[in-house]
Motif scaffolding. Structure first.
Motif: not given
Length: 181
Positions: A22-49
Motif C-alpha cells: 500500500l505504501r508503494v501504491l501511495e508513492m506511485l499514485q501521482d504518476t501517470e501509470y494506471k494501476i489495477g488488480g486486487m488488495v486483501n485487507e484484514p477484518i480485525v476484531d480487537g486483536r484477532h483477524k
C-alpha cells in the motif's frame, strides 16, 4: 519510466506485506501509470483477524470473501472462504488489470486464494503478461503456484522484516524505475 520488473513481497504473517504494498501504491499514485488488480485487507476484531475483504483497485468494489462467519467447504483454520466472492471481485480485478493497466497488483497469493482455480489461472496469465507487477506471497506455502513463482527468473522476491518495513517501499519504487538496488 517503469520497467517490466515483477516484484514479489514475502514475509511471515503480520510482517507488513500489505502495508509495504500500500505504501508503494501511495508513492506511485501521482504518476501517470494506471494501476489495477486486487488488495486483501484484514477484518480485525480487537486483536484477532476474523476475516478478509478483497478490493478491486480500479473500481473500489469490495467484498468479504473470508470470515469466521462464513460456512464453507473451504476452511483455512477457523476462517471460511467464499471462493465465488474472491472470483467475482479479485479474479475480475486481475483480468481487468491485465487488459487495461500499466501495473498489475495482486495481494495476496496465499493459502485461501490458491483454493480458487480461477485465481490460480489468472495469476499465471498475469505473470506471463509483459507488464510490471507487484505481488505479495505467503512465505512458507508449498503450493505449486507459489513454488513456481519463487523459481521464476523474472520475479524478484523481497522479504519484509520489522527492520526494513519502512525502507522497502522506496527500494521497490527504485527497482520499478529500473535502478539497480
Amino acid at each position: 519510466m517503469i520497467t517490466d520488473v515483477k516484484i514479489g513481497i514475502t514475509g511471515i504473517p503480520g510482517s507488513g506485506k500489505t502495508y509495504t504494498l500500500l505504501r508503494v501504491l501511495e508513492m506511485l499514485q501521482d504518476t501517470e501509470y494506471k494501476i489495477g488488480g486486487m488488495v486483501n485487507e484484514p477484518i480485525v476484531d480487537g486483536r484477532h483477524k476474523t476475516g478478509f475483504t478483497v478490493r478491486n483497485l480500479l473500481t473500489g468494489e469490495k467484498e468479504v470473501f473470508a470470515s469466521t462467519e462464513i460456512e464453507s467447504r473451504t476452511m483455512v483454520g477457523k476462517i471460511g472462504v467464499d471462493l465465488e466472492k474472491l472470483d467475482a471481485v479479485g479474479v475480475k480485478a486481475i483480468e481487468q488489470a491485465i487488459e487495461e493497466c500499466d501495473i498489475i497488483v495482486i495481494d495476496e497469493i496465499g493459502k485461501m486464494e490458491v483454493e480458487s482455480e480461477a485465481f490460480v489461472e489468472v495469476v499465471k496469465k498475469a505473470l506471463d503478461a509483459e507488464k510490471p507487477m507487484i505481488i505479495t506471497l505467503h512465505k512458507k506455502s508449498r503450493n505449486p503456484l507459489l513454488q513456481d513463482i519463487r523459481r521464476r527468473d523474472d520475479v524478484r522476491i523481497l522479504e519484509v522484516t520489522p527492520t526494513n518495513r519502512n525502507i522497502l517501499p522506496y527500494k521497490i519504487v527504485r527497482l520499478m524505475n529500473g535502478e539497480n538496488v
